[in-house]
Design an enzyme around this catalytic site. Structure first.
Site, PDB file in Angstrom:
ATOM      1  N   ARG A   1      11.481   3.677   3.084  1.00  0.00           N
ATOM      2  CA  ARG A   1      11.130   2.789   4.205  1.00  0.00           C
ATOM      3  C   ARG A   1      12.357   1.961   4.551  1.00  0.00           C
ATOM      4  NH1 ARG A   1       5.713  -0.699   4.730  1.00  0.00           N
ATOM      5  NH2 ARG A   1       5.065   1.396   5.332  1.00  0.00           N
TER       6      ARG A   1
ATOM      7  N   ARG B   1       0.805  -1.210   0.000  1.00  0.00           N
ATOM      8  CA  ARG B   1       0.000   0.000   0.000  1.00  0.00           C
ATOM      9  C   ARG B   1       0.844   1.269   0.000  1.00  0.00           C
ATOM     10  NH1 ARG B   1      -2.418  -3.917   1.475  1.00  0.00           N
ATOM     11  NH2 ARG B   1      -0.691  -4.261   2.896  1.00  0.00           N
ATOM     12  N   THR B   2       1.807   1.349   0.892  1.00  0.00           N
ATOM     13  CA  THR B   2       2.547   2.602   1.023  1.00  0.00           C
ATOM     14  C   THR B   2       3.342   2.903  -0.238  1.00  0.00           C
ATOM     15  OG1 THR B   2       2.703   2.280   3.423  1.00  0.00           O
ATOM     16  CG2 THR B   2       4.201   3.876   2.428  1.00  0.00           C
TER      17      THR B   2
ATOM     18  N   LYS C   1      25.630  -5.491  -2.006  1.00  0.00           N
ATOM     19  CA  LYS C   1      27.061  -5.466  -2.312  1.00  0.00           C
ATOM     20  C   LYS C   1      27.863  -4.788  -1.199  1.00  0.00           C
ATOM     21  CE  LYS C   1      25.890  -4.844  -7.208  1.00  0.00           C
ATOM     22  NZ  LYS C   1      25.995  -3.935  -8.379  1.00  0.00           N
TER      23      LYS C   1
ATOM     24  N   HIS D   1       5.716   6.414  11.301  1.00  0.00           N
ATOM     25  CA  HIS D   1       5.159   6.253   9.952  1.00  0.00           C
ATOM     26  C   HIS D   1       4.303   7.485   9.689  1.00  0.00           C
ATOM     27  CE1 HIS D   1       3.827   4.594   6.307  1.00  0.00           C
ATOM     28  NE2 HIS D   1       3.410   3.407   6.695  1.00  0.00           N
TER      29      HIS D   1
END
Length: 304
Positions: A101, A51-52, A80, A129
């Site tokens: 995120r 969703r986000t 890496k 959030h």
């Protein structure tokens, strides 16, 4: 240059400006189709999201902008050994704004310190959030007509739930708000959040019983027990079905109660609740697109 790392980075007045703009965008989305033409959003998601991430991408595309990025750490150069700060320095040269995120708390703040473009925190561990919180505030305001003088029940995982921590911080700034914190002892609200409420003189109480709290609530904010935050799977299995909202539990609820959930849900809201007019969690996800449209425009144009 402004970023949004914590919801309290914005004053109440600035939050209101974003919500008002989002309301305008809902009313007339066509008006904004070229507002961000020529601008690029980078979505850097070091942790899974549906969703986000999609709502950010939908928001930027709806504004006429472009999107680049990745949807998991395994598809970035961190595999890496590249550091977060190096990733941000590189990507900020390719875009105009970054939505990020990360599983580590504080990572977006570290990104902000080395970025040449605004950073939007799209969730950092169990900490914050803020764009979900803007979505929650918008949903509450559109459904209840106000953000003050409300009794808000937060139910489920209040220990690891970053959406809960952000929402408490945001709603604490409005007068007449009372919190009812509903959780098992193992998932109770962190002490630092409770201490903040105490320091501000904001009324709250903790309970293990959803049924007991139900009649007094104006807002019920359900959350899932997050498997990914547990170190011990046995503890997760034991706690995951502690609260399941179903029509029977809503019999004592107010007629104008509104039920929110940041999604995804697992078992904590029965699908039988979806048809109840008090359930607004799918409206909530739609609101998230317009809130992020308003936020992107605000950060890139109005707060430079």
């Amino acid at each position: 240059m402004r970023s949004l790392i914590d919801i309290t980075d914005f004053s109440v007045e600035e939050v209101t400006r974003v919500l008002d703009l989002a309301d305008e965008m809902i009313a007339d989305p066509a008006r904004w189709r070229t507002a961000m033409q020529g601008k690029i959003l980078a979505t850097l998601f070091f942790e899974p999201s549906t969703r986000t991430r999609l709502s950010f991408e939908s928001a930027m595309l709806s504004l006429g902008g472009s999107v680049l990025g990745f949807a998991g750490a395994d598809s970035s150069s961190t595999t890496k050994g590249e550091t977060l700060t190096d990733t941000i320095r590189v990507v900020s040269g390719y875009c105009d704004i970054i939505a990020m995120r990360h599983p580590k708390e504080g990572a977006p703040m570290a990104a902000k310190l080395c970025s040449d473009v605004p950073i939007i925190n799209a969730g950092d561990g169990g900490h914050n959030h803020p764009t979900q919180t803007l979505t929650d505030l918008m949903t509450i305001r559109r459904e209840k007509g106000r953000l003050d003088h409300l009794t808000i029940g937060l139910c489920g995982d209040l220990k690891f739930g970053r959406t809960v921590h952000s929402l408490i911080g945001a709603m604490s700034r409005y007068p007449g708000v009372t919190f009812v914190l509903i959780s098992p002892p193992e998932l109770r609200t962190p002490d630092y959040v409770l201490q903040s409420l105490q320091d501000q003189g904001i009324p709250y109480r903790e309970t293990e019983s959803l049924e007991e709290a139900m009649p007094e609530l104006d807002i019920l904010y359900m959350t899932r027990v997050q498997k990914e935050r547990f170190f011990n799977e046995a503890d997760y299995v034991r706690l995951k079905d502690t609260y399941i909202l179903d029509p029977e539990k809503l019999r004592t609820a107010k007629a104008d109660l509104r039920i929110l959930h940041p999604l995804p849900r697992v078992n904590e809201i029965s699908t039988r609740v979806d048809a109840d007019p008090r359930a607004v969690y799918f409206k909530q996800t739609r609101n998230g697109r317009f809130v992020r449209m308003a936020l992107i425009k605000t950060l890139l144009e109005d707060m430079q």
